[in-house]
Scaffold this motif. Structure first.
Motif, PDB file in Angstrom:
ATOM      1  N   PRO A   1      60.224  25.818  27.917  1.00 14.75           N
ATOM      2  CA  PRO A   1      60.943  25.960  29.340  1.00 14.75           C
ATOM      3  C   PRO A   1      62.215  26.866  29.184  1.00 14.75           C
ATOM      4  O   PRO A   1      62.438  27.537  30.099  1.00 14.75           O
ATOM      5  N   ASP A   2      63.026  26.825  28.103  1.00 20.27           N
ATOM      6  CA  ASP A   2      64.269  27.796  28.063  1.00 20.27           C
ATOM      7  C   ASP A   2      63.837  29.199  27.821  1.00 20.27           C
ATOM      8  O   ASP A   2      64.535  29.955  28.146  1.00 20.27           O
ATOM      9  N   LYS A   3      62.563  29.563  27.578  1.00 22.89           N
ATOM     10  CA  LYS A   3      62.008  30.924  27.601  1.00 22.89           C
ATOM     11  C   LYS A   3      60.961  31.200  28.760  1.00 22.89           C
ATOM     12  O   LYS A   3      60.186  32.248  28.767  1.00 22.89           O
ATOM     13  N   ARG A   4      60.956  30.431  29.921  1.00 23.55           N
ATOM     14  CA  ARG A   4      60.205  30.322  31.174  1.00 23.55           C
ATOM     15  C   ARG A   4      58.810  30.473  30.045  1.00 23.55           C
ATOM     16  O   ARG A   4      57.826  30.975  30.995  1.00 23.55           O
ATOM     17  N   ASN A   5      58.508  29.675  29.434  1.00 22.23           N
ATOM     18  CA  ASN A   5      57.324  29.396  28.693  1.00 22.23           C
ATOM     19  C   ASN A   5      56.593  30.831  28.078  1.00 22.23           C
ATOM     20  O   ASN A   5      55.370  30.813  28.278  1.00 22.23           O
ATOM     21  N   ALA A   6      57.325  31.625  27.880  1.00 18.26           N
ATOM     22  CA  ALA A   6      56.955  33.042  27.182  1.00 18.26           C
ATOM     23  C   ALA A   6      56.157  32.717  25.978  1.00 18.26           C
ATOM     24  O   ALA A   6      56.434  31.773  25.361  1.00 18.26           O
ATOM     25  N   VAL A   7      55.040  33.431  25.659  1.00 17.79           N
ATOM     26  CA  VAL A   7      54.074  33.229  24.831  1.00 17.79           C
ATOM     27  C   VAL A   7      54.647  33.717  23.446  1.00 17.79           C
ATOM     28  O   VAL A   7      54.745  35.010  23.542  1.00 17.79           O
ATOM     29  N   ASN A   8      54.862  33.084  22.469  1.00 22.38           N
ATOM     30  CA  ASN A   8      54.921  33.689  21.174  1.00 22.38           C
ATOM     31  C   ASN A   8      53.569  33.221  20.392  1.00 22.38           C
ATOM     32  O   ASN A   8      52.822  32.435  20.800  1.00 22.38           O
ATOM     33  N   ARG A   9      53.638  33.812  18.945  1.00 21.32           N
ATOM     34  CA  ARG A   9      52.539  33.352  18.141  1.00 21.32           C
ATOM     35  C   ARG A   9      52.217  32.025  17.959  1.00 21.32           C
ATOM     36  O   ARG A   9      51.056  31.170  18.103  1.00 21.32           O
TER      37      ARG A   9
END
Length: 251
Positions: free
Chosen positions: A23-31
């Motif tokens: 949530p702190d990254k707006r649920n941005a997708v990392n590996r």
């Protein structure tokens, strides 16, 4: 945050909910998040008999901001991209219907994530956009194929070439979202749709979904032949369902 915690799973009454949890990254997708998501998809494929429907959502106020552009690139960027695309295709091909419950940001890779679902239900706070062009990127998770099939070629090109955001109500109007409701009603609307689907034969749900996707792009004649020759037949519970209906009419 450990890898399993990046995608949370909860099962309740035939509904499997997968929550993207950054949530702190707006649920941005990392590996790491994607590896966790892939593990959940594989688990559902292997042991999903008690699951009748899947809901994908984001933790906090946003669905998904797409790829985390601050993450270090994979040494084999195209190879990893292919792995991600294949996992999302496996999600689409699950026997169970899939619902994306969207509020807040649903941009670029997040939009591609949502498009892999069979239904998109959004809150009024939802904002949909394809910003690949803003960053000099091109889709790799299927957006160029799924978006035109959902909203039509002209509207898809408008979204892709302008990179402008669209509200939840605009998404509903163009057919991108099935329904748009106030954010306070989103959970109840998703639950209601789940209940309507789960009340029907899970066998019929799965086979109807398979036939629609398998015949996409076929001529009418080819599709009719496919439906006939690749028909999985009736649910083993069909007779019992018919008997219950007949008994109800007598009452």
């Amino acid at each position: 945050m450990s890898e399993p915690d990046l995608v949370l799973r909860s099962d309740d009454g035939g509904v499997c909910t997968l929550t993207l949890n950054r949530p702190d990254k707006r649920n941005a997708v990392n590996r790491d998040l994607f590896r966790a998501f892939r593990a959940h998809v594989k688990a559902i494929e292997a042991d999903g008999a008690d699951i009748g429907i899947i809901v994908i959502k984001g933790a906090g106020d946003h669905f998904c901001a797409g790829h985390d552009l601050q993450s270090d690139p994979h040494p084999d960027a195209l190879g990893w991209l292919r792995q991600e695309m294949l996992v999302l295709e496996r999600l689409t091909k699950l026997r169970q219907p899939v619902i994306a419950a969207v509020q807040g940001t649903c941009y670029t890779g997040g939009l591609e994530f949502a498009l892999t679902a069979d239904f998109i239900i959004c809150g009024e706070s939802a904002r949909f956009a394809d910003t690949h062009g803003k960053w000099g990127l091109v889709p790799g998770w299927g957006l160029s194929q799924r978006l035109p099939r959902r909203v039509g070629q002209a509207k898809a090109l408008e979204m892709m070439l302008t990179c402008q955001p669209y509200s939840g109500r605009e998404a509903e109007a163009m057919g991108l979202a099935n329904y748009c409701v106030p954010d306070t009603e989103l959970e109840a609307r998703v639950a209601g749709l789940c209940a309507s689907i789960l009340a029907n034969s899970w066998h019929s749900n799965a086979e109807n979904k398979r036939l629609v996707y398998d015949t996409d792009g076929m001529t009418l004649t080819g599709g009719l032949n496919h439906e006939l020759m690749r028909n999985a037949g009736f649910d083993k519970d069909a007779a019992n369902r018919g008997a219950k209906f007949a008994a109800r009419k007598k009452d």
